[in-house]
Write a protein that holds these residues in place. Structure first.
Motif, short mmCIF file in Angstrom:
data_model
loop_
_atom_site.label_atom_id
_atom_site.label_comp_id
_atom_site.label_asym_id
_atom_site.label_seq_id
_atom_site.Cartn_x
_atom_site.Cartn_y
_atom_site.Cartn_z
N UNK A 244 0.82 -1.20 0.00
CA UNK A 244 0.00 0.00 0.00
C UNK A 244 0.86 1.26 0.00
N UNK A 245 2.11 1.13 -0.45
CA UNK A 245 2.97 2.28 -0.57
C UNK A 245 2.83 2.87 -1.98
N UNK A 246 3.10 4.15 -2.10
CA UNK A 246 3.05 4.79 -3.41
C UNK A 246 1.65 5.26 -3.75
N UNK A 247 1.50 5.79 -4.96
CA UNK A 247 0.22 6.31 -5.40
C UNK A 247 -0.73 5.16 -5.73
N UNK A 248 -2.03 5.43 -5.80
CA UNK A 248 -2.97 4.37 -6.21
C UNK A 248 -2.62 3.78 -7.57
N UNK A 249 -2.11 4.59 -8.48
CA UNK A 249 -1.74 4.07 -9.80
C UNK A 249 -0.59 3.04 -9.68
N UNK A 250 0.37 3.36 -8.80
CA UNK A 250 1.48 2.43 -8.59
C UNK A 250 1.00 1.15 -7.90
N UNK A 251 0.06 1.29 -6.98
CA UNK A 251 -0.49 0.11 -6.32
C UNK A 251 -1.23 -0.78 -7.31
N UNK A 252 -1.96 -0.17 -8.24
CA UNK A 252 -2.66 -0.94 -9.27
C UNK A 252 -1.66 -1.70 -10.13
N UNK A 253 -0.59 -1.04 -10.53
CA UNK A 253 0.42 -1.69 -11.36
C UNK A 253 1.06 -2.87 -10.63
N UNK A 254 1.31 -2.72 -9.33
CA UNK A 254 1.90 -3.82 -8.56
C UNK A 254 0.93 -4.99 -8.46
N UNK A 255 -0.36 -4.67 -8.24
CA UNK A 255 -1.35 -5.74 -8.13
C UNK A 255 -1.48 -6.50 -9.45
N UNK A 256 -1.40 -5.78 -10.56
CA UNK A 256 -1.45 -6.43 -11.87
C UNK A 256 -0.22 -7.32 -12.07
N UNK A 257 0.92 -6.82 -11.64
CA UNK A 257 2.15 -7.60 -11.75
C UNK A 257 2.07 -8.87 -10.89
N UNK A 258 1.29 -8.80 -9.79
CA UNK A 258 1.14 -9.96 -8.91
C UNK A 258 0.13 -10.98 -9.44
N UNK A 259 -0.56 -10.62 -10.53
CA UNK A 259 -1.47 -11.59 -11.14
C UNK A 259 -2.92 -11.19 -11.26
N UNK A 260 -3.31 -10.03 -10.70
CA UNK A 260 -4.69 -9.60 -10.82
C UNK A 260 -4.97 -9.04 -12.21
N UNK A 261 -6.23 -9.15 -12.66
CA UNK A 261 -6.63 -8.46 -13.87
C UNK A 261 -6.68 -6.96 -13.56
N UNK A 262 -6.72 -6.14 -14.60
CA UNK A 262 -6.75 -4.70 -14.39
C UNK A 262 -7.97 -4.29 -13.57
N UNK A 263 -9.14 -4.81 -13.91
CA UNK A 263 -10.35 -4.45 -13.19
C UNK A 263 -10.30 -4.91 -11.73
N UNK A 264 -9.78 -6.12 -11.50
CA UNK A 264 -9.67 -6.62 -10.14
C UNK A 264 -8.67 -5.79 -9.33
N UNK A 265 -7.59 -5.37 -9.97
CA UNK A 265 -6.58 -4.54 -9.29
C UNK A 265 -7.17 -3.18 -8.90
#
Length: 287
Positions: A244-265
């Protein structure tokens, strides 16, 4: 700044948020019954289901359907009625409106238009399970339903594994074993957990143990009913956790990199940061 009185003007439209029983009809409050009788219209998640409740309490108020598949078309219609002075009660099939159920979009529209929104207290499966779990009741983190696919569940739970709060999840019976398997894999088999089944109903029961223990138990037993999963928070979170560090956009990118779809992230980051999901979606896609 906005300040809206719930009951000052008797002629203005109001949106009442009416909780309904999660199982035991005796949990319906006197105020909830009176409200459903007195309003002009009931916006129900499933009119057939709600009709059974209305029949039980001899309530004859007309209904209109309001669920996740007709939200966009219904909101303008309901808002017009509220502006005309109509009193509308919104309820889901069980429990609190907006909590893993329809409601939040209509509430947002009503509050934006300075229309009074009147919440009634009542049943909620997550809190009912939490107070009887035996785990630390506060602070807690309510998540609701996880994504259905293994990879997405694992990615989401990875972002949650270091949270110190007691966590609350909902799950359907046919997905319970798979979800417990992913939780065991990501959160660790020794993490304490409580599974609440059929809350307020005749076969209500609580299963307590570690994730590994309860996963093994439910693998070998017939599963029926609705479930709440209460997971103990991480008492020793990793110091280098940066989900949960960084901007929401960075958090979304990390979640996508971890395997979530864009919408789920986007959904996950919005929930973790208390942001509007639709606005975050537009920001992320530069719409």
């Amino acid at each position: 700044m906005q300040q809206v009185s719930s009951f000052r003007n008797a002629d203005e439209g109001r949106l009442y948020l009416v909780p309904t029983p999660i199982g035991n009809l005796d949990d319906m409050t006197f105020r909830a019954v009176k409200t459903l009788r007195d309003v002009d219209l009931i916006a129900a998640e499933d009119t057939r289901h709600t009709q059974q409740l209305l029949n039980h309490f001899d309530i004859h108020t007309p209904q209109i359907s309001f669920h996740e598949h007709n939200t966009e078309s219904r909101i303008p219609e309901l808002m017009a009625k509220l502006r005309d002075g109509m009193q509308i009660a919104q309820c889901s099939d069980a429990g609190m409106p907006s909590i893993s159920d329809p409601g939040k979009e209509l509430v947002a529209a009503a509050t934006a238009a300075s229309i009074p929104v009147v919440p009634l207290p009542g049943p909620n499966a997550g809190l009912t399970a939490l107070i009887a779990s035996g785990l630390v009741p506060q602070p807690f983190y309510f998540f609701g339903f996880l994504e259905r696919k293994h990879q997405q569940q694992a990615a989401t739970l990875t972002t949650l594994k270091n949270r110190p709060e007691t966590m609350i999840f909902y799950e359907a019976p046919h997905r319970l074993v798979k979800t417990l398997a992913v939780m065991t894999e990501v959160l660790g088999g020794e993490r304490p957990v409580v599974i609440a089944r059929e809350l307020t109903k005749r076969y209500e029961e609580f299963t307590r143990g570690t994730l590994a223990e309860v996963h093994e138990y439910f693998k070998n037993h017939q599963i029926k009913g609705e479930f709440v999963i209460i997971v103990q928070g991480n008492e020793h979170p990793e110091e280098d956790n940066d989900n949960q560090q960084g901007t929401p956009m960075e958090q979304i990118d990390r979640a996508i990199a971890d395997g979530l779809t864009t919408n789920a992230a986007i959904k996950l980051v919005a929930k973790q940061n208390g942001l509007n999901r639709q606005k975050l979606y537009k920001q992320y896609h530069h719409i």
